[in-house]
Design a protein around this motif. Structure first.
Motif, PDB file in Angstrom:
ATOM      1  N   ALA A 109      65.425  40.976  51.996  1.00  0.00           N
ATOM      2  CA  ALA A 109      65.330  41.025  53.453  1.00  0.00           C
ATOM      3  C   ALA A 109      63.960  41.554  53.888  1.00  0.00           C
ATOM      4  CB  ALA A 109      66.442  41.899  54.024  1.00  0.00           C
ATOM      5  N   GLU A 110      63.472  42.573  53.188  1.00  0.00           N
ATOM      6  CA  GLU A 110      62.164  43.138  53.521  1.00  0.00           C
ATOM      7  C   GLU A 110      61.047  42.132  53.274  1.00  0.00           C
ATOM      8  OE1 GLU A 110      63.226  47.845  52.694  1.00  0.00           O
ATOM      9  OE2 GLU A 110      62.121  46.703  51.188  1.00  0.00           O
ATOM     10  N   MET A 111      61.128  41.406  52.184  1.00  0.00           N
ATOM     11  CA  MET A 111      60.094  40.414  51.901  1.00  0.00           C
ATOM     12  C   MET A 111      60.110  39.306  52.960  1.00  0.00           C
ATOM     13  SD  MET A 111      58.212  41.339  49.412  1.00  0.00           S
ATOM     14  CE  MET A 111      57.332  39.793  49.176  1.00  0.00           C
ATOM     15  N   GLU A 112      61.300  38.934  53.420  1.00  0.00           N
ATOM     16  CA  GLU A 112      61.406  37.889  54.440  1.00  0.00           C
ATOM     17  C   GLU A 112      60.827  38.354  55.770  1.00  0.00           C
ATOM     18  OE1 GLU A 112      62.260  34.458  56.561  1.00  0.00           O
ATOM     19  OE2 GLU A 112      62.176  34.821  54.405  1.00  0.00           O
ATOM     20  N   ARG A 113      61.144  39.581  56.155  1.00  0.00           N
ATOM     21  CA  ARG A 113      60.721  40.072  57.471  1.00  0.00           C
ATOM     22  C   ARG A 113      59.328  40.714  57.465  1.00  0.00           C
ATOM     23  NH1 ARG A 113      63.820  37.012  59.320  1.00  0.00           N
ATOM     24  NH2 ARG A 113      65.745  37.494  60.466  1.00  0.00           N
ATOM     25  N   LEU A 114      58.933  41.297  56.328  1.00  0.00           N
ATOM     26  CA  LEU A 114      57.687  42.063  56.295  1.00  0.00           C
ATOM     27  C   LEU A 114      56.597  41.446  55.427  1.00  0.00           C
ATOM     28  CD1 LEU A 114      59.213  45.634  55.726  1.00  0.00           C
ATOM     29  CD2 LEU A 114      58.455  44.662  57.897  1.00  0.00           C
ATOM     30  N   ASN A 115      57.035  40.705  54.394  1.00  0.00           N
ATOM     31  CA  ASN A 115      56.130  40.191  53.361  1.00  0.00           C
ATOM     32  C   ASN A 115      55.715  41.285  52.373  1.00  0.00           C
ATOM     33  OD1 ASN A 115      54.969  37.828  52.281  1.00  0.00           O
ATOM     34  ND2 ASN A 115      52.952  38.394  53.060  1.00  0.00           N
ATOM     35  N   PHE A 116      56.396  42.422  52.404  1.00  0.00           N
ATOM     36  CA  PHE A 116      56.256  43.485  51.406  1.00  0.00           C
ATOM     37  C   PHE A 116      57.541  44.314  51.446  1.00  0.00           C
ATOM     38  CE2 PHE A 116      54.323  45.108  55.335  1.00  0.00           C
ATOM     39  CZ  PHE A 116      55.007  46.310  55.521  1.00  0.00           C
ATOM     40  N   THR A 117      57.717  45.198  50.492  1.00  0.00           N
ATOM     41  CA  THR A 117      58.907  46.041  50.474  1.00  0.00           C
ATOM     42  C   THR A 117      58.579  47.444  50.973  1.00  0.00           C
ATOM     43  OG1 THR A 117      58.566  46.872  48.221  1.00  0.00           O
ATOM     44  CG2 THR A 117      59.770  44.776  48.459  1.00  0.00           C
ATOM     45  N   THR A 118      59.605  48.176  51.393  1.00  0.00           N
ATOM     46  CA  THR A 118      59.374  49.552  51.824  1.00  0.00           C
ATOM     47  C   THR A 118      59.012  50.453  50.649  1.00  0.00           C
ATOM     48  OG1 THR A 118      61.785  49.911  51.801  1.00  0.00           O
ATOM     49  CG2 THR A 118      60.756  49.452  53.935  1.00  0.00           C
ATOM     50  N   ALA A 119      59.313  50.020  49.426  1.00  0.00           N
ATOM     51  CA  ALA A 119      58.851  50.777  48.258  1.00  0.00           C
ATOM     52  C   ALA A 119      57.321  50.719  48.173  1.00  0.00           C
ATOM     53  CB  ALA A 119      59.486  50.217  46.980  1.00  0.00           C
TER      54      ALA A 119
END
Length: 294
Positions: A190-200
């Motif tokens: 979900a993060e990659m879809e919405r942000l193009n990176f992860t919160t990690a």
């Protein structure tokens, strides 16, 4: 820890309001970043320094009234069951030792770094972080490769990137939670879809901004997938296992399943004994005892 499989192609597309962004954008509004006390930063930078003068640090803790009061409240809680009331940080050091005090100060400093965050239950967020930290320290004590204090710190801040996202881009954070709820995809997908990176990755960027040791940032970035790192390390593996056990606790997983599904390859990377899975039931009984700080 194994991630739920999900095809990115099947995820709803982002709206214009939720266009992918760069990690650096989360760090641009410095007034919104978590405010970690200087004494906590100093403790973290000294984690692996055998020559660190903790008497100087203890003196700084004494002069930080907010930290001192929180730590003393915790020291005097039922969790420690001391026979008499402790009234000073110096007494706490004598009775508990500097190692235990460091744990409390670091936990207190981070838990008090922000007062309110849109769309995030801070008490739950830090309570879960405390549990992962305690589990990380517990497993690190059984490892031949990982310092327990360092493992505690990384466990405590392993999700700091999520906090940063909620502070900087609350609508995007809400969109990610909604996407997970609606599709059942993994958080990373979900993060990659919405942000193009992860919160990690965002967490690693924040720790670099704070000038924390590079090893901490790398462990935070790869704690979900330790073998994805260019050079896999035991610290991220320890936190991965702590997260695995914590997830099992939250989902009331039967102990036989916990042992059967234990990530043995990650445990090997973490420098843990071959029979470490057999200690799962004991690990699942562990509690941080730090919720008094919230």
């Amino acid at each position: 820890m194994p991630q739920a499989s999900f095809s990115l192609g099947g995820l709803p597309q982002s709206t214009d309001e939720e266009e992918p962004m760069e990690v650096s954008e989360l760090l641009q509004q410095t007034h919104q970043l978590p405010n970690v006390p200087d004494v906590v930063r100093e403790l973290i930078q000294q984690l692996n320094n055998p020559k660190a003068d903790y008497s100087v640090i203890a003196d700084k803790i004494i002069h930080d009234q907010t930290l001192s009061l929180k730590v003393l409240r915790l020291v005097n809680s039922a969790h420690f069951g001391l026979s008499r009331k402790i009234t000073s940080i110096n007494e706490a050091i004598v009775l508990l030792g500097m190692t235990q005090l460091k744990t409390m100060v670091v936990a207190s400093g981070f838990a008090g770094s922000v007062k309110e965050v849109e769309g995030l239950d801070l008490k739950r967020f830090w309570s879960e972080s405390f549990e992962v930290a305690a589990l990380s320290k517990w497993f690190a004590a059984k490892s031949k490769d990982v310092d327990p204090d360092t493992a505690f710190t990384v466990g405590l801040i392993h999700n700091i990137g999520q906090l940063l996202l909620h502070l900087s881009k609350p609508k995007l954070a809400e969109a990610i939670v909604k996407l997970i709820d609606e599709t059942g995809c993994s958080r990373s997908a979900a993060e990659m879809e919405r942000l193009n990176f992860t919160t990690a990755e965002a967490g690693q960027a924040l720790l670099k901004y704070w000038q924390f040791p590079t090893s901490l940032g790398e462990a935070v970035r790869y704690h979900k997938q330790p073998f994805a790192a260019e050079t896999p390390n035991s610290l991220s593996a320890i936190v991965n296992i702590a997260c695995y056990i914590n997830t099992c606790i939250q989902h009331n997983q039967p102990i036989d399943d916990v042992i059967t599904q234990f990530p043995t390859a990650v445990a090997e990377l973490a420098g843990l004994p071959d029979d470490i899975a057999e200690t799962s039931e004991e690990a699942m009984q562990l509690r941080s005892g730090l919720d008094e700080l919230l």
